[in-house]
Write a protein that holds these residues in place. Sequence first.
Motif, PDB file in Angstrom:
ATOM      1  N   PRO A 129      33.952 -45.631 -43.288  1.00  0.00           N
ATOM      2  CA  PRO A 129      33.099 -45.768 -42.107  1.00  0.00           C
ATOM      3  C   PRO A 129      33.927 -46.084 -40.860  1.00  0.00           C
ATOM      4  N   SER A 130      33.661 -45.377 -39.795  1.00  0.00           N
ATOM      5  CA  SER A 130      34.395 -45.599 -38.550  1.00  0.00           C
ATOM      6  C   SER A 130      34.220 -47.041 -38.089  1.00  0.00           C
ATOM      7  N   GLY A 131      35.351 -47.681 -37.770  1.00  0.00           N
ATOM      8  CA  GLY A 131      35.337 -49.073 -37.344  1.00  0.00           C
ATOM      9  C   GLY A 131      35.748 -50.046 -38.424  1.00  0.00           C
ATOM     10  N   ILE A 132      35.901 -49.569 -39.672  1.00  0.00           N
ATOM     11  CA  ILE A 132      36.345 -50.424 -40.778  1.00  0.00           C
ATOM     12  C   ILE A 132      37.850 -50.289 -40.935  1.00  0.00           C
ATOM     13  N   ALA A 134      31.180 -51.182 -36.486  1.00  0.00           N
ATOM     14  CA  ALA A 134      31.438 -50.153 -37.497  1.00  0.00           C
ATOM     15  C   ALA A 134      30.163 -49.452 -37.905  1.00  0.00           C
ATOM     16  N   ILE A 135      30.318 -48.219 -38.326  1.00  0.00           N
ATOM     17  CA  ILE A 135      29.209 -47.429 -38.858  1.00  0.00           C
ATOM     18  C   ILE A 135      28.732 -48.042 -40.169  1.00  0.00           C
ATOM     19  N   LEU A 136      27.420 -48.213 -40.288  1.00  0.00           N
ATOM     20  CA  LEU A 136      26.827 -48.675 -41.532  1.00  0.00           C
ATOM     21  C   LEU A 136      26.373 -47.438 -42.310  1.00  0.00           C
ATOM     22  N   ALA A 137      27.187 -47.020 -43.273  1.00  0.00           N
ATOM     23  CA  ALA A 137      26.961 -45.754 -43.976  1.00  0.00           C
ATOM     24  C   ALA A 137      26.109 -45.953 -45.229  1.00  0.00           C
ATOM     25  N   ASP A 138      25.400 -44.904 -45.587  1.00  0.00           N
ATOM     26  CA  ASP A 138      24.693 -44.890 -46.865  1.00  0.00           C
ATOM     27  C   ASP A 138      25.608 -44.393 -47.981  1.00  0.00           C
ATOM     28  N   LYS A 139      26.541 -43.533 -47.603  1.00  0.00           N
ATOM     29  CA  LYS A 139      27.484 -42.975 -48.568  1.00  0.00           C
ATOM     30  C   LYS A 139      28.793 -42.696 -47.854  1.00  0.00           C
ATOM     31  N   THR A 140      29.891 -42.893 -48.559  1.00  0.00           N
ATOM     32  CA  THR A 140      31.209 -42.548 -48.030  1.00  0.00           C
ATOM     33  C   THR A 140      31.906 -41.647 -49.027  1.00  0.00           C
ATOM     34  N   ILE A 141      32.432 -40.540 -48.544  1.00  0.00           N
ATOM     35  CA  ILE A 141      33.259 -39.702 -49.398  1.00  0.00           C
ATOM     36  C   ILE A 141      34.708 -39.871 -48.963  1.00  0.00           C
ATOM     37  N   THR A 142      35.531 -40.342 -49.886  1.00  0.00           N
ATOM     38  CA  THR A 142      36.934 -40.572 -49.576  1.00  0.00           C
ATOM     39  C   THR A 142      37.791 -39.640 -50.407  1.00  0.00           C
ATOM     40  N   PHE A 143      39.053 -39.520 -50.057  1.00  0.00           N
ATOM     41  CA  PHE A 143      39.901 -38.478 -50.637  1.00  0.00           C
ATOM     42  C   PHE A 143      41.109 -39.093 -51.351  1.00  0.00           C
ATOM     43  N   GLY A 144      41.395 -38.554 -52.528  1.00  0.00           N
ATOM     44  CA  GLY A 144      42.536 -39.014 -53.310  1.00  0.00           C
ATOM     45  C   GLY A 144      42.206 -40.205 -54.162  1.00  0.00           C
ATOM     46  N   SER A 145      41.888 -41.323 -53.525  1.00  0.00           N
ATOM     47  CA  SER A 145      41.546 -42.555 -54.228  1.00  0.00           C
ATOM     48  C   SER A 145      40.896 -43.517 -53.237  1.00  0.00           C
ATOM     49  N   VAL A 146      40.337 -44.596 -53.760  1.00  0.00           N
ATOM     50  CA  VAL A 146      39.717 -45.574 -52.875  1.00  0.00           C
ATOM     51  C   VAL A 146      40.787 -46.316 -52.082  1.00  0.00           C
ATOM     52  N   LYS A 147      40.382 -46.829 -50.945  1.00  0.00           N
ATOM     53  CA  LYS A 147      41.260 -47.619 -50.089  1.00  0.00           C
ATOM     54  C   LYS A 147      40.846 -49.083 -50.183  1.00  0.00           C
ATOM     55  N   LEU A 148      41.738 -49.951 -49.804  1.00  0.00           N
ATOM     56  CA  LEU A 148      41.438 -51.382 -49.859  1.00  0.00           C
ATOM     57  C   LEU A 148      40.197 -51.734 -49.043  1.00  0.00           C
ATOM     58  N   GLY A 149      40.019 -51.059 -47.924  1.00  0.00           N
ATOM     59  CA  GLY A 149      38.862 -51.317 -47.078  1.00  0.00           C
ATOM     60  C   GLY A 149      37.530 -50.972 -47.709  1.00  0.00           C
ATOM     61  N   HIS A 150      37.556 -50.165 -48.776  1.00  0.00           N
ATOM     62  CA  HIS A 150      36.314 -49.833 -49.481  1.00  0.00           C
ATOM     63  C   HIS A 150      35.868 -50.954 -50.409  1.00  0.00           C
ATOM     64  N   ILE A 151      36.810 -51.786 -50.873  1.00  0.00           N
ATOM     65  CA  ILE A 151      36.457 -52.738 -51.926  1.00  0.00           C
ATOM     66  C   ILE A 151      36.344 -54.173 -51.432  1.00  0.00           C
ATOM     67  N   TYR A 185      29.520 -51.803 -45.948  1.00  0.00           N
ATOM     68  CA  TYR A 185      29.335 -50.760 -44.939  1.00  0.00           C
ATOM     69  C   TYR A 185      29.584 -49.361 -45.501  1.00  0.00           C
ATOM     70  N   SER A 186      30.338 -49.263 -46.596  1.00  0.00           N
ATOM     71  CA  SER A 186      30.664 -47.950 -47.164  1.00  0.00           C
ATOM     72  C   SER A 186      29.515 -47.338 -47.942  1.00  0.00           C
ATOM     73  N   GLY A 187      28.552 -48.153 -48.373  1.00  0.00           N
ATOM     74  CA  GLY A 187      27.470 -47.635 -49.190  1.00  0.00           C
ATOM     75  C   GLY A 187      27.999 -47.148 -50.531  1.00  0.00           C
ATOM     76  N   THR A 188      27.405 -46.099 -51.055  1.00  0.00           N
ATOM     77  CA  THR A 188      27.896 -45.487 -52.290  1.00  0.00           C
ATOM     78  C   THR A 188      29.199 -44.748 -52.002  1.00  0.00           C
TER      79      THR A 188
END
Length: 501
Positions: free
Chosen positions: A162-165, A176-193, A200-203
């Motif tokens: 999400p933009s702003g995270i 920051a954007i409060l998302a319902d879903k985030t699609i990330t690439f390669g692997s999760v990032k620390l900011g997701h967990i 804010y990342s949602g699903t």
Amino acid sequence: MHVLTSTEMKEIDKKTSTDFGITEEVLMEQAAMAIVGEIQKDFNKNSHLLFMVGTGNNGGDALAAARILHNEGYENIEVCIIGDENKGSRLFKKQLNTLKQFGFLDFFEFNVDFKNHVSTADCIIDGLIGIGLNGNTNDLIKGVIDIINTFKRGKVLSVDIPSGINANTGEIMGNAILADKTITFGSVKLGHIFFPGREYSGTIKVAPLSFPKSLFNISHRELVTPEMVKKLLPKRPKFSQKYDYGNVLILAGSSEFPGASILSAIGAQKVGAGLVKLITPTPLSSYVLNHEPGIIYKSLMKDKFSLKDFDLISKELKKASVIVIGPGLGRSDETMQFVRNVVEYSRVPIVVDADALYAVDSLSLRKNIVLTPHVGEMKRIVRTDEINIRQNYEYTEKFAKHKRATIVFKDATTIITNGERTYFNITGNTALAKGGSGDLLTGIIAGLVSQGLDVMEASIVASYLSGRTAEIISDEITEYYATPLDIAKNLYKAISEVLNV
């Protein structure tokens, strides 16, 4: 699954192109296809799709997705570019040009009518910033985000994060954007967990793209997954007996805190330990027998442990496969000296929790010792007010390396580290935010160590099972009502779920 910093992900991205010949254009097209796949799951060709696009590569991903959907016949797509197109990245400019070549014309500018576009969109695709954010969002981006969060009617899908995270910490950088879903690439990032980024990342969906698996070894951090836990669960061959599953010795409790020791003992018993022996200062036999008569129990018939008790339990120390010390002990000087003697004398694995943590902070530890502090305990044992210790994985890693032990830093995102390898557990909910849940976890760790896991492996499995059980039973009886004892009695549900992965 590896958990990456933004720098590590950028390095993987770069090496995929330079060392393996898979170009940035190919990776961007794959990212766009993954975005399209998520949109097509939930929205049809008549849905109103609003693409909010920055001028970096995150925006390029979003533009490529808009072009694919336009080409597939999605008729109600709008694109709003935030920032100076002329200063955009090379791939952003290329994707913008390609989108126009496909005949797409529905661009609009950010102006006073923007909230109307937001409020009528079925899906807003957030391609504003991505993982490259270093400082706070600027005033323009901040205004865009505020309107999206305030006036959105439909769903929000963020590209990468999400933009702003902050991708390395999960912090909100301004807003920051409060998302319902985030699609990330390669692997999760620390900011997701880490929170609030996790919320804010949602699903979170992970699209692997064509990144070579070997490149992910750049990271020494991983997310605990059901597959990992299944692989680590101790085997229970039919040709076996109780002595094959170890002997857990629990030294816990006091007249002031009698219940903690029982939860630890039940936790060890419920995950398969062969023998569980509980020694407490205070008489608790009726309580122990009522909850789990299979636990071997002994009381020293006093208020608290003291140094002279060390000789009384020395034979039990020699028999133990693993020792639990700490839950409910209290912090008297004589009890603290008792703890230090046990830790220094014993060579078997030891799980140190609660009050015992304060006794060992000056000792030189060893790799088969695990410390299990919660946030408050961690703050006190590291003895520093100069940094924010909560969710501080780097400091926790340094502390584990300094102590030469494994740390299980219990929180909404639990950090498990020996300073060289780090694992993050994200199962659990507020049902665990109650007295006794840590005592239960301590027992579960010990019960798994007694069956042959090392302290790191046992901590991974125990953290996952405790958290997942809390999630399962909260669906049945709510997070308000669930207690540590409820979690203990229902551990089989999470174990069964893992075995069927």
